[in-house]
Enzyme design. Structure first.
Site, PDB file in Angstrom:
ATOM      1  N   ASP A  13       8.775   0.140  -3.733  1.00 58.93           N
ATOM      2  CA  ASP A  13       7.474  -0.195  -4.314  1.00 58.93           C
ATOM      3  C   ASP A  13       6.651   1.043  -4.661  1.00 58.93           C
ATOM      4  O   ASP A  13       6.094   1.132  -5.755  1.00 58.93           O
ATOM      5  CB  ASP A  13       6.689  -1.111  -3.363  1.00 58.93           C
ATOM      6  CG  ASP A  13       7.285  -2.520  -3.316  1.00 58.93           C
ATOM      7  OD1 ASP A  13       7.909  -2.930  -4.312  1.00 58.93           O
ATOM      8  OD2 ASP A  13       7.113  -3.201  -2.285  1.00 58.93           O
ATOM      9  N   ARG A  92      -0.962   2.786   9.699  1.00 60.39           N
ATOM     10  CA  ARG A  92      -1.778   2.637   8.481  1.00 60.39           C
ATOM     11  C   ARG A  92      -3.146   3.316   8.557  1.00 60.39           C
ATOM     12  O   ARG A  92      -3.540   4.004   7.601  1.00 60.39           O
ATOM     13  CB  ARG A  92      -1.940   1.154   8.106  1.00 60.39           C
ATOM     14  CG  ARG A  92      -0.644   0.397   7.815  1.00 60.39           C
ATOM     15  CD  ARG A  92       0.388   1.197   7.130  1.00 60.39           C
ATOM     16  NE  ARG A  92       1.568   0.436   6.739  1.00 60.39           N
ATOM     17  CZ  ARG A  92       2.744   0.981   6.489  1.00 60.39           C
ATOM     18  NH1 ARG A  92       2.906   2.296   6.613  1.00 60.39           N
ATOM     19  NH2 ARG A  92       3.767   0.261   6.121  1.00 60.39           N
ATOM     20  N   ASP A 121      -0.289  -4.935   5.516  1.00 62.66           N
ATOM     21  CA  ASP A 121      -0.554  -3.512   5.299  1.00 62.66           C
ATOM     22  C   ASP A 121      -1.661  -3.260   4.269  1.00 62.66           C
ATOM     23  O   ASP A 121      -2.442  -2.332   4.409  1.00 62.66           O
ATOM     24  CB  ASP A 121       0.738  -2.793   4.897  1.00 62.66           C
ATOM     25  CG  ASP A 121       1.708  -2.683   6.079  1.00 62.66           C
ATOM     26  OD1 ASP A 121       1.223  -2.587   7.217  1.00 62.66           O
ATOM     27  OD2 ASP A 121       2.928  -2.696   5.859  1.00 62.66           O
ATOM     28  N   SER A 172      13.166  -4.301   2.966  1.00 61.01           N
ATOM     29  CA  SER A 172      11.942  -3.514   3.021  1.00 61.01           C
ATOM     30  C   SER A 172      11.834  -2.984   4.440  1.00 61.01           C
ATOM     31  O   SER A 172      11.797  -3.756   5.397  1.00 61.01           O
ATOM     32  CB  SER A 172      10.744  -4.392   2.682  1.00 61.01           C
ATOM     33  OG  SER A 172       9.551  -3.671   2.935  1.00 61.01           O
TER      34      SER A 172
HETATM   35  N1  ARG Z   1       5.075  -7.348   9.755  1.00 60.71           N
HETATM   36  C1  ARG Z   1       4.880  -6.033  10.264  1.00 60.71           C
HETATM   37  C2  ARG Z   1       3.414  -5.694  10.322  1.00 60.71           C
HETATM   38  O1  ARG Z   1       2.638  -6.349   9.700  1.00 60.71           O
HETATM   39  C3  ARG Z   1       5.703  -5.005   9.544  1.00 60.71           C
HETATM   40  C4  ARG Z   1       5.214  -4.526   8.230  1.00 60.71           C
HETATM   41  C5  ARG Z   1       6.210  -3.622   7.631  1.00 60.71           C
HETATM   42  N2  ARG Z   1       5.797  -3.108   6.370  1.00 60.71           N
HETATM   43  C6  ARG Z   1       6.633  -2.913   5.358  1.00 60.71           C
HETATM   44  N3  ARG Z   1       6.133  -2.443   4.280  1.00 60.71           N
HETATM   45  N4  ARG Z   1       7.920  -3.189   5.444  1.00 60.71           N
HETATM   46  O2  ARG Z   1       3.029  -4.786  11.015  1.00 60.71           O
END
Ligand code: ARG
Length: 396
Positions: A13, A92, A121, A172
């Site tokens: 992405d 983040r 995120d 991902s």
């Molecule tokens: N579901 C998890 C969270 O919200 C993992 C997120 C992973 N992000 C990604 N871009 N693959 O913390």
């Protein structure tokens, strides 16, 4: 030209975001933040340049990540929905701090992230960025674009963009030194088991002895040693993660409630985080006074939920962290962890601040507990219910 700082991971992405932003007339400054994901970030930076970034920077934030984010999470034994150690949620706000700094250094007027509109995120980035710099414009090209993952892969293939994600490997992945998350592809079927080849940190090593024991040392709640050897916290995390991971310990397969209301199937591997939280909680059970321990266990999920939901920069998190720090004053000592296939569990603990008093606990020689005090105590303790029972009985 107007400049935008892009949080660049090297994944699908954020890679397609570079040409896309450039087509919209932006000069893209790509920033890869090292949070211990263990990837070759020099190659990531080169890829950003190949994709058309006017500048690509590597920012090492590992030290700050451990001290400012991972340690507070460990202090609060942070597990979202009792299982997920907040791997991505912790990075983040830190990445946001770095982005804002780089934007100021380079005179950029906007910051971009590569999150979709379906995840947590985007919320974590945007809530953090608006707390750190309310005037900054924030772009979310992937969310605006609204393409499926297959469309995004096709876009990259048509332009021969140098990305690793293909239709046959569509995952991902997000990783840092606290763990790794894997989403998409076959994992979206919650009934299907995760294919073995998605795992990188956890697999039973052939020829490993059936059990191993390891001693983890803590100083005021911070992990500082392994088997009596003083180490920096990042090294303790690394070493313990490799040991537990080699027993296949640390996998999490769950249905998780995202902030945007979706239930999603998530696979995580976090051997170090789960081992350290287990050890830390165990040491707390020996060193925290009962009332403090109980209140802390009540606040822990509040902290985890707050951070999961992107509100790192909030007065509540600040206040909870002050509570956590105070609570950790006595949490020093060692925990003996036993590792075997798929397990890593405390089997011994000791501390100079131990509240465990053998002469009070023993049923053998040297008992100092005043058994006779217990008779009056139990009568007074049960007085309210005894009185209640008498009255209800006489009322029929
Ligand atoms: N579901 C998890 C969270 O919200 C993992 C997120 C992973 N992000 C990604 N871009 N693959 O913390």
């Amino acid at each position: 030209m107007k400049r935008v700082v892009l949080a660049y991971s090297g994944g699908l992405d954020t890679s397609v975001a570079i040409p896309w932003l450039a087509e919209q007339g932006w000069d893209v400054i790509a920033v890869a933040v090292d949070v211990g994901q263990g990837e070759d970030l020099a190659t990531t930076i080169k890829r950003a340049e190949l994709l058309g970034a006017v500048e690509a920077r590597l920012e090492d934030a590992r030290g700050r990540f451990v001290e400012g984010y991972v340690v507070p999470a460990l202090h609060m034994n942070a597990l979202y929905q009792n299982r997920y150690p907040l791997v991505s949620a912790l990075s983040r706000p830190l990445i946001s701090e770095v982005l804002v700094r780089v934007a100021r250094e380079t005179g950029a007027s906007a910051i971009a992230h590569g999150c979709t509109g379906k995840g947590n995120d985007q919320v974590r980035f945007e809530a953090s960025l608006s707390s750190l710099d309310p005037g900054m414009e924030v772009l979310a090209p992937i969310r605006d674009w609204d393409m499926t993952r297959e469309d995004t892969i096709s876009y990259a293939e048509e332009r021969a963009l140098p990305v690793n994600t293909t239709k046959s490997s569509p995952y991902s992945i997000d990783a840092n030194l606290w763990g790794r998350s894997i989403e998409c592809g076959v994992l979206e079927d919650p009934w299907s088991g995760a294919p073995e080849d998605i795992f990188e940190l956890t697999a039973v090593a052939p020829g490993a002895p059936p059990f191993t024991e390891v001693e983890v040392g803590f100083e005021t709640g911070v992990p500082v040693s392994v088997d009596g050897q003083d180490l920096g916290t990042p090294e303790v995390i690394g070493r313990l993660g490799r040991m537990a991971g080699a027993y296949g310990f640390g996998r999490i397969d769950m249905i998780e409630d995202r902030l945007v209301g979706i239930k999603s199937r998530e696979i995580y591997e976090a051997p170090a985080a789960l081992a350290l939280i287990a050890a830390h909680m165990d040491l707390e059970s020996m060193t925290l006074e009962r009332g403090l321990a109980a209140e802390k266990r009540r606040l822990e999920p509040v902290w985890a939920e707050l951070v999961y939901r992107g509100l790192w920069f909030s007065p509540l998190r600040d206040a909870l962290d002050s509570f956590a720090r105070t609570s950790q004053r006595s949490v020093s000592g060692e925990v003996r962890m036993r590792m075997g296939t798929g397990v890593c569990t405390p089997v011994g603990r000791r501390s100079e601040n131990s509240l465990y008093n053998h002469s009070l606990a023993t049923y053998g020689e040297g008992d100092s507990f005043a058994q006779s005090d217990a008779a009056a105590f139990t009568r007074l303790w049960s007085l309210p219910t005894t009185e209640w029972a008498k009255v209800t009985r006489s009322a029929g």
